[in-house]
Write an enzyme that holds these catalytic residues in place. Structure first.
Site, PDB file in Angstrom:
ATOM      1  N   ASN A 144       0.810  -1.201   0.000  1.00 57.23           N
ATOM      2  CA  ASN A 144       0.000   0.000   0.000  1.00 57.23           C
ATOM      3  C   ASN A 144       0.850   1.262   0.000  1.00 57.23           C
ATOM      4  O   ASN A 144       0.977   1.940  -1.026  1.00 57.23           O
ATOM      5  CB  ASN A 144      -0.952  -0.032   1.204  1.00 57.23           C
ATOM      6  N   ASP A 145       1.475   1.552   1.123  1.00 61.73           N
ATOM      7  CA  ASP A 145       2.222   2.803   1.218  1.00 61.73           C
ATOM      8  C   ASP A 145       3.361   2.900   0.194  1.00 61.73           C
ATOM      9  O   ASP A 145       3.662   3.977  -0.293  1.00 61.73           O
ATOM     10  CB  ASP A 145       2.785   2.962   2.639  1.00 61.73           C
ATOM     11  N   VAL A 146       3.974   1.760  -0.129  1.00 56.18           N
ATOM     12  CA  VAL A 146       5.125   1.793  -1.036  1.00 56.18           C
ATOM     13  C   VAL A 146       4.732   2.072  -2.491  1.00 56.18           C
ATOM     14  O   VAL A 146       5.596   2.216  -3.342  1.00 56.18           O
ATOM     15  CB  VAL A 146       5.964   0.491  -0.963  1.00 56.18           C
TER      16      VAL A 146
END
Lengths: 458, 89
Positions: free
Chosen positions: A384-386
């Site tokens: 997600n964040d990456v």
């Protein structure tokens, strides 16, 4: 003081260095690990032979019990559980060093100099902190303790007071070594600060914490080496300390955060005060695996982006089956590995290696990022964040400036998630609402198995 | 206090930095578990401390022997388990 004992210790240190050096390539790595373990065997035998051990039976029992426990863990552990395994082992190494220093303090082999007491305090402090910190890290990774940061008002002030107290007590005991109670106080305070520094750190920041604890276990061993005036401990401890620090640094760079921010930032807390842009509505398109299969069928170049969700779902074998099927149909399949994907450095690589995916298909951030421009489908699995493009342009985002995988530049991005929950950094991912993004909800393993079935039926 | 052991420590840190920066990201988990096993070198100190004497010292040393051995044996075995999975096409 040249004697056979010290020569053998130098020899085993050389074997450790050669062993780590051979880890520079997967082809030589396994033999490197073997060489390092040989170095350890030589060090242990040297110690047993050169010291007239009073209690050989006791040592033998200790080694047998430890070997059985260690082997049991090593055989039983799943690749998805590697982070907690490494965490708990770091803790064992740390506490072993602390116990040795404590034994030396309580029953010194010769009268203790101030320098020895100072190094004993350091060893006990770092070792105990490593133990309790690793215990919390283990608990968070294993799920005994919430992966959310645990914070309370005045937490950092409290940690600071305990830290300063430990320093003060250490100076005091160096000046007055008769004060055994002060020594116990140092141990207790070190244990508390180990807890205190680890509980406010969120699940996604675990790669940094594990690397740091790894480094601490080396520092503890090195300072015990100073206490005992033993080169093997000093050299090995220095190597491990350096290794942990380098990994810590790589992980911090992978998140564009400073170490101070990771340790004291408590990132991952649910943002209670919705700041201005947060109410932005995103419209997502949700597809079935059948529809996704048709997109894959038309694609030529596919890049798979694995994340922690893949590990949780144990989907590494399922992804390999899908990738193999696609490759057999003449498509190019690559894997893009972000440095902080997963819960420890290199977590995804080990997981995919377990599923027999050749390591030359796994590409680092730098290698892969220009590949997305002519990529037909980027398949994001539990990451997600990456892959959040906000990191590139939204300076108000907590992950702003973090290097990300540019999946949004692919023709189509297929994102598999279980639910629409936010990532561990607690931010909604605007990528999901992009025109070229398609969501396929479900457990990664189920989804991939269905996808494979649908691909075969096309 | 012996300046030689400081020399050894500082030089070892430099050697460590030099060789570890060459380890590729693919092998970072094995690097970690392998270096973890190496930090089990504390076992040497643990064995020495069992003979330092005194009831308490012996038992502290004994406990340290067990824990350090878990570290060494578990660390090297699990690293080997991982490394044998890394295959080229």
């Amino acid at each position: 003081m040249i004697n056979l004992e010290s020569i053998l210790y130098v020899f085993s240190s050389v074997l450790f260095i050669i062993g780590i050096k051979r880890l520079s390539h997967p082809k030589t790595a396994r033999s490197g690990n073997f060489i390092a373990s040989l170095g350890m065997l030589i060090a242990i035998i040297t110690t047993l032979v050169s010291n007239s051990i009073v209690n050989l039976e006791l040592v033998a029992v200790g080694i047998i019990v430890g070997s059985v426990i260690g082997a049991f863990f090593a055989i039983r552990v799943e690749m998805t559980q590697m982070p907690q395994m490494v965490a708990i082992f770091n803790g064992f190494g740390g506490i072993a060093s602390a116990l040795i220093a404590a034994a030396e303090f309580l029953n010194p082999s010769e009268p203790l100099l101030s320098f020895s007491i100072a190094t004993i305090s350091l060893s006990v402090f770092v070792g105990t902190l490593t133990f309790t910190g690793s215990f919390i890290a283990f608990g968070k990774l294993q799920g005994f303790i919430s992966g959310q940061p645990i914070v309370f008002p005045g937490q950092q002030l409290l940690n600071a007071i305990i830290g300063i107290s430990i320093l003060g007590l250490s100076i005091y005991i160096t000046l007055d070594p008769e004060q055994i109670n002060i020594f116990y106080l140092i141990i207790a305070a070190s244990a508390i600060i180990g807890f205190g520094l680890t509980i406010p750190i969120g699940g996604a920041d675990m790669p940094v914490v594990i690397s740091l604890l790894n480094s601490y276990s080396g520092i503890a061993a090195a300072s015990t080496g100073f206490v005992l005036n033993n080169n093997a401990l000093i050299i090995s401890g220095a190597l491990v300390g350096a290794s942990g620090l380098i990994l810590t640094n790589i992980m911090c760079k992978g998140m564009n955060r400073s170490l101070v921010n990771v340790i004291f930032g408590a990132v991952g807390l649910e943002q209670t005060t919705g700041s201005d842009g947060e109410t932005k509505q995103i419209n997502i398109k949700s597809y079935s695996t059948e529809e996704a299969a048709m997109i894959f069928d038309a694609a030529e170049k596919i890049i798979v982006v694995p994340g922690y969700g893949l590990a949780v779902a144990q989907a590494q074998h399922a992804v390999r089956e899908v990738a193999e099927f696609l490759a057999k149909n003449g498509k190019t399949v690559l894997y893009a590995i972000h440095p902080v994907a997963g819960r420890m450095p290199g977590h995804m690589n080990v997981l995919l290696a377990e599923a027999n995916i050749p390591y030359d298909q796994l590409k680092d951030l730098d290698e892969v990022n220009n590949e997305f421009e002519d990529c037909d489908v980027a398949l994001v699995l539990g990451a997600n964040d990456v892959v959040n493009p906000a990191a590139r342009h939204d300076s108000s985002s907590p992950i702003y400036g973090m290097p990300i995988l540019d999946v949004d530049k692919s023709r189509t991005v297929i994102i598999n998630k279980r639910t629409m929950n936010t990532g561990f950094a607690g931010v909604q991912n605007e990528l999901f609402g992009y025109d070229n993004s398609i969501m396929v909800f479900g457990d990664a393993k189920d989804m991939l198995q269905k996808l494979l079935k649908d691909l075969k039926e096309l | 206090m012996d300046i030689n052991i400081f020399t050894v420590f500082i030089l070892a840190v430099f050697v460590g930095v030099e060789i570890i920066t060459k380890v590729p990201p693919t092998l970072h988990t094995p690097l970690m578990s392998g270096s973890n096993a190496i930090s089990g070198i504390a076992i040497v100190g643990a064995i020495i401390s069992t003979k330092v004497g005194g009831e308490l010292g012996t038992w502290l040393g004994f406990t340290a022997v067990i824990l350090a051995t878990v570290n060494v044996v578990g660390g090297f075995m699990v690293t080997d388990k991982m490394l044998k999975m890394f295959k080229k096409k």
